[in-house]
Write a protein that holds these residues in place. Structure first.
Motif, short mmCIF file in Angstrom:
data_model
loop_
_atom_site.label_atom_id
_atom_site.label_comp_id
_atom_site.label_asym_id
_atom_site.label_seq_id
_atom_site.Cartn_x
_atom_site.Cartn_y
_atom_site.Cartn_z
N ASN A 167 -15.15 22.54 63.01
CA ASN A 167 -16.01 21.69 63.84
C ASN A 167 -15.53 21.51 65.28
O ASN A 167 -16.00 20.63 65.97
CB ASN A 167 -16.17 20.31 63.19
N GLY A 169 -15.98 23.56 67.68
CA GLY A 169 -16.91 24.15 68.64
C GLY A 169 -16.59 25.61 68.94
O GLY A 169 -17.00 26.15 69.95
N LYS A 170 -15.89 26.27 68.02
CA LYS A 170 -15.51 27.68 68.23
C LYS A 170 -16.75 28.58 68.26
O LYS A 170 -16.93 29.38 69.17
CB LYS A 170 -14.56 28.15 67.13
N SER A 171 -17.58 28.42 67.23
CA SER A 171 -18.76 29.28 67.16
C SER A 171 -19.71 28.98 68.31
O SER A 171 -20.35 29.89 68.85
CB SER A 171 -19.48 29.07 65.83
N THR A 172 -19.78 27.71 68.70
CA THR A 172 -20.65 27.35 69.81
C THR A 172 -20.21 28.07 71.09
O THR A 172 -21.02 28.59 71.84
CB THR A 172 -20.62 25.83 70.04
N PHE A 189 -16.29 23.88 58.25
CA PHE A 189 -16.41 25.15 57.53
C PHE A 189 -17.82 25.73 57.54
O PHE A 189 -18.34 26.16 56.53
CB PHE A 189 -15.88 25.02 56.09
N THR A 190 -18.45 25.69 58.69
CA THR A 190 -19.72 26.36 58.85
C THR A 190 -19.48 27.87 58.83
O THR A 190 -20.20 28.63 58.20
CB THR A 190 -20.33 26.03 60.23
N THR A 191 -18.44 28.26 59.56
CA THR A 191 -18.11 29.69 59.64
C THR A 191 -17.27 30.07 58.45
O THR A 191 -16.22 29.47 58.21
CB THR A 191 -17.32 29.96 60.94
N ASP A 281 -18.47 17.02 77.50
CA ASP A 281 -19.64 16.24 77.94
C ASP A 281 -19.66 14.87 77.28
O ASP A 281 -20.37 13.97 77.71
CB ASP A 281 -20.93 17.02 77.63
N1 LIG Z 1 -21.64 17.60 72.64
C1 LIG Z 1 -21.13 18.79 72.34
N2 LIG Z 1 -21.21 19.24 71.06
C2 LIG Z 1 -20.69 20.43 70.78
C3 LIG Z 1 -20.05 21.25 71.77
N3 LIG Z 1 -19.62 22.38 71.17
C4 LIG Z 1 -19.97 22.30 69.87
N4 LIG Z 1 -20.63 21.13 69.63
C5 LIG Z 1 -21.14 20.71 68.30
O1 LIG Z 1 -20.09 20.64 67.39
C6 LIG Z 1 -20.53 21.02 66.08
C7 LIG Z 1 -19.64 22.09 65.50
O2 LIG Z 1 -19.73 23.28 66.25
P1 LIG Z 1 -19.36 24.69 65.67
O3 LIG Z 1 -19.42 25.64 66.81
O4 LIG Z 1 -20.13 25.03 64.46
O5 LIG Z 1 -17.85 24.44 65.27
P2 LIG Z 1 -16.80 25.50 64.67
O6 LIG Z 1 -15.50 25.24 65.35
O7 LIG Z 1 -17.33 26.86 64.72
O8 LIG Z 1 -16.68 24.96 63.20
P3 LIG Z 1 -16.36 25.75 61.84
O9 LIG Z 1 -17.14 27.01 61.87
O10 LIG Z 1 -16.81 24.83 60.79
O11 LIG Z 1 -14.91 25.97 61.82
C8 LIG Z 1 -21.98 21.48 66.26
O12 LIG Z 1 -22.80 20.46 65.83
C9 LIG Z 1 -22.10 21.72 67.74
O13 LIG Z 1 -23.41 21.48 68.19
C10 LIG Z 1 -19.97 20.72 73.10
O14 LIG Z 1 -19.44 21.33 74.01
N5 LIG Z 1 -20.52 19.50 73.32
#
Ligand SMILES: Nc1nc2c(ncn2[C@@H]2O[C@H](COP(=O)(O)OP(=O)(O)OP(=O)(O)O)[C@@H](O)[C@H]2O)c(=O)[nH]1
Ligand SMILES: [Mg+2]
Length: 381
Positions: A167, A169-172, A189-191, A281
């Motif tokens: 969570n 924000g890696k995938s984002t 654990f989305t990814t 943000d």
């Molecule tokens: N406000 C805000 N939310 C964010 C940002 N980046 C990611 N998010 C939110 O954070 C949540 C998790 O983002 P992911 O990119 O799925 O996180 P991840 O690190 O890939 O997570 P896993 O795959 O579970 O390890 C999502 O709901 C995104 O919308 C950001 O820069 N700002």
């Protein structure tokens, strides 16, 4: 994504040399004319850039090369056994599944690596004729085959690897800087499997970024999804640590991540590191300043936000600079000889459990009992 397979490989046995004496009308005492046996086939791995996963090997549990044919009469040599060439994606590493020992690494397209060598063919009795022993009634047997259970693992080839808690924000980030479309959602654990993306930089330059599943404290003991995905960032030259701005203690999270990496492979600590504080943000300038005072000192950091685009270009600049820094180039040369550590079987016990069951019914190596290999010296050619 199939990035791990286990296969039983067997090379070919060498053909037996023939012991035969020439017989023909009006030729008394024709002398020995037994031919040599053929060579057994090899098992060869070949790097192929058209493959991206090991899926094509998932249901192929056995790869057997052909045996060499026995030598014939009239000095005819037996045919060589057919070698088996196994195509694998670039970045595949082979381990001996029983001992965990590292065998070889296939990095380039077209690269050939002989995994198991076929047995040499035995010599026919023509080779053993001497002035005092003109009719040798024996020949050499072929060399035996080799058999090994091999695990093939794919270690992706990327420049930048993303490391962070779930969570974070890696995938984002990957989806905002590249055309990759990883699954993004607001739960841990989305990814579940690694994603690659090509990040384009100024003037048509680009680099590859790998997003892997999140790591949690205790991952090295198998918590969460464990650490097996870390092998995909083992080869990356640069690691981008990602900690969300709303974390309780950014420095502490960073240290936990670092610690887990070190447990996986101490060499991971030799890589260049950059810290990105994500989701900025959600916080204001004042808080940002407060946070910057308490960050790990030794690495460059940047505040980023995927939705507003803040800091993204700055992040790319930092990554590009680090990737091309002199230090990193030296490290890249060293990485050519990346040490693939032998497997610790305890860590992968779960991985192996279901395989073992499948292998119980696997046919046993058939033995040739009609000749004894010990009697012969297979001197090195
Ligand atoms: N406000 C805000 N939310 C964010 C940002 N980046 C990611 N998010 C939110 O954070 C949540 C998790 O983002 P992911 O990119 O799925 O996180 P991840 O690190 O890939 O997570 P896993 O795959 O579970 O390890 C999502 O709901 C995104 O919308 C950001 O820069 N700002
Ligand atoms: Mg993700």
């Amino acid at each position: 994504m199939i990035d791990y397979v286990k296969i039983v490989c067997r090379s070919g046995r060498g053909g037996r040399g023939m012991a035969h004496l020439h017989r023909a009308k009006y030729i008394p005492n024709g002398g020995p004319d037994g031919g040599d046996g053929g060579k057994g086939g090899d098992i060869i791995l070949r790097g192929n850039r058209n493959y991206w996963t090991l899926l094509h090997l998932k249901y192929q549990r056995h790869i057997f090369a052909g045996n060499g044919q026995n030598g014939g009469i009239n000095k005819s040599t037996g045919a060589d056994g057919e070698s088996k060439i196994v195509d694998v994606p670039c970045g595949t590493v082979a381990y001996n599944a029983e001992t965990g020992e590292f065998l070889c690494d296939v990095m380039e397209d077209g690269q050939l690596v002989t995994l198991l060598k076929g047995g040499r063919g035995g010599l026919g009795n023509v080779h053993f004729a001497t002035p005092t022993r003109q009719a040798p009634r024996f020949a050499q047997p072929g060399e035996p085959m080799q058999e090994m259970t091999v695990t093939l693992e794919l270690k992706l080839l990327a420049d930048v690897g993303l490391v962070g808690f779930p969570n974070a924000g890696k995938s984002t980030l990957l989806s905002s800087v590249s055309a990759a479309k990883p699954k993004i959602a607001n739960y841990p654990f989305t990814t579940l499997e690694p994603n690659l993306g090509i990040v384009s930089y100024r003037d048509g330059k680009s680099f590859v970024m790998a997003d892997i599943p999140g790591i949690i404290e205790g991952a090295s003991q198998g918590k969460g999804l464990g650490l097996r995905f870390l092998r995909h960032i083992e080869r990356n030259s640069l690691l981008l640590f990602m900690v969300p701005a709303d974390a309780d203690d950014i420095k502490k999270e960073y240290e936990v991540l670092l610690n887990e990496l070190a447990t996986f492979n101490p060499e991971m600590l030799d890589k260049q590191r950059v810290l990105a504080i994500t989701k900025c943000d959600l916080i204001d300038e004042e808080l940002k300043e407060m946070l910057s005072e308490n960050l790990p000192e030794d690495i460059p950091y940047v505040f980023i936000s995927a939705p507003t685009g803040e800091g993204i270009q700055e992040l790319k600049d930092i990554l590009w600079a680090e990737l091309n820094s002199e230090e990193n180039r030296l490290a890249a040369v060293k990485r050519e000889e990346l040490v693939h550590r032998n497997y610790d079987r305890r860590m992968l016990a779960a991985d192996f459990a279901d395989w073992e069951a499948d292998f119980d019914d696997c046919e046993e190596l058939e033995e040739d009992d009609d000749f004894n290999y010990d009697e012969f010296d297979f001197d090195e050619e």
